[in-house]
Design a protein around this motif. Structure first.
Motif, mmCIF file in Angstrom:
data_model
loop_
_atom_site.group_PDB
_atom_site.id
_atom_site.type_symbol
_atom_site.label_atom_id
_atom_site.label_comp_id
_atom_site.label_asym_id
_atom_site.label_seq_id
_atom_site.Cartn_x
_atom_site.Cartn_y
_atom_site.Cartn_z
ATOM 1 N N SER A 8 0.826 -1.199 0.000
ATOM 2 C CA SER A 8 0.000 0.000 0.000
ATOM 3 C C SER A 8 0.860 1.248 0.000
ATOM 4 N N THR A 61 -0.913 5.111 4.058
ATOM 5 C CA THR A 61 -0.914 4.561 5.402
ATOM 6 C C THR A 61 -2.349 4.359 5.879
ATOM 7 N N HIS A 62 -2.644 3.166 6.377
ATOM 8 C CA HIS A 62 -3.968 2.878 6.925
ATOM 9 C C HIS A 62 -4.181 3.741 8.170
ATOM 10 N N HIS A 118 -6.167 -5.503 5.287
ATOM 11 C CA HIS A 118 -4.843 -4.890 5.419
ATOM 12 C C HIS A 118 -3.991 -5.749 6.341
ATOM 13 N N GLU A 128 3.278 -2.453 5.118
ATOM 14 C CA GLU A 128 1.818 -2.426 5.060
ATOM 15 C C GLU A 128 1.383 -3.008 3.723
ATOM 16 N N THR A 184 -12.161 -4.427 7.336
ATOM 17 C CA THR A 184 -13.104 -3.345 7.601
ATOM 18 C C THR A 184 -14.484 -3.695 7.056
ATOM 19 N N ALA A 209 -2.109 -4.047 1.434
ATOM 20 C CA ALA A 209 -3.562 -3.882 1.317
ATOM 21 C C ALA A 209 -4.111 -4.863 0.293
#
Length: 142
Positions: free
Chosen positions: A3, A6-7, A74, A65, A95, A67
């Motif tokens: 990713s 940033t989550h 994630h 990270e 999510t 995704a």
């Protein structure tokens, strides 16, 4: 797929912003611990556990990270220390339709570090349970 963005959970954890972590959790989030047999259910206990972990981990940092293609899954890979034990692990996030975390699975290695984590979190657990109970009582009375 790595990713580029940033989550929000990662950003909140890195900032030690527990209010932001709390806001990212669905009411019915399920937290699966690397050191407990049964998963924990609900925002109050999950938020309290994340706070407890932040008190136990030293030198914590996310190093990667990843995704999923649909943006709902994630993997946040981290390194930390528990006492004199180096620990590697990952947070697996899912999510819901509202973008809130409804599933959080944590995995860690090596076994000696997982054992150190279990011992350190065990020492925190009365406080964690009290914090979760207090939050549940506050939200029930609201």
């Amino acid at each position: 797929m790595e990713s580029a963005v940033t989550h929000p959970f990662r950003a909140a954890v890195e900032a030690d912003d527990h209010d932001a972590v709390h806001a990212l959790l669905a009411d019915d989030v399920v937290f699966t611990s690397p050191v407990a047999f049964q998963p924990y259910e609900g925002r109050p206990i999950t938020a309290a556990i994340v706070r407890g972990v932040s008190r136990v981990f030293e030198d914590f940092r996310y190093v990667r990270e990843i995704a999923g293609a649909d943006g709902r899954d994630h993997v946040l890979v981290f390194e930390a220390r528990v006492g004199d034990r180096r620990i590697n692990g990952c947070d697996l996030l899912h999510t819901d339709d509202d973008g809130l975390i409804d599933d959080l699975v944590v995995m860690v290695r090596p076994l000696s570090a997982a054992n150190a984590l279990a011992e350190a979190m065990g020492a925190q657990f009365d406080r964690i349970a009290r914090e979760a109970r207090e939050e549940s009582e506050r939200t029930a009375g609201a």
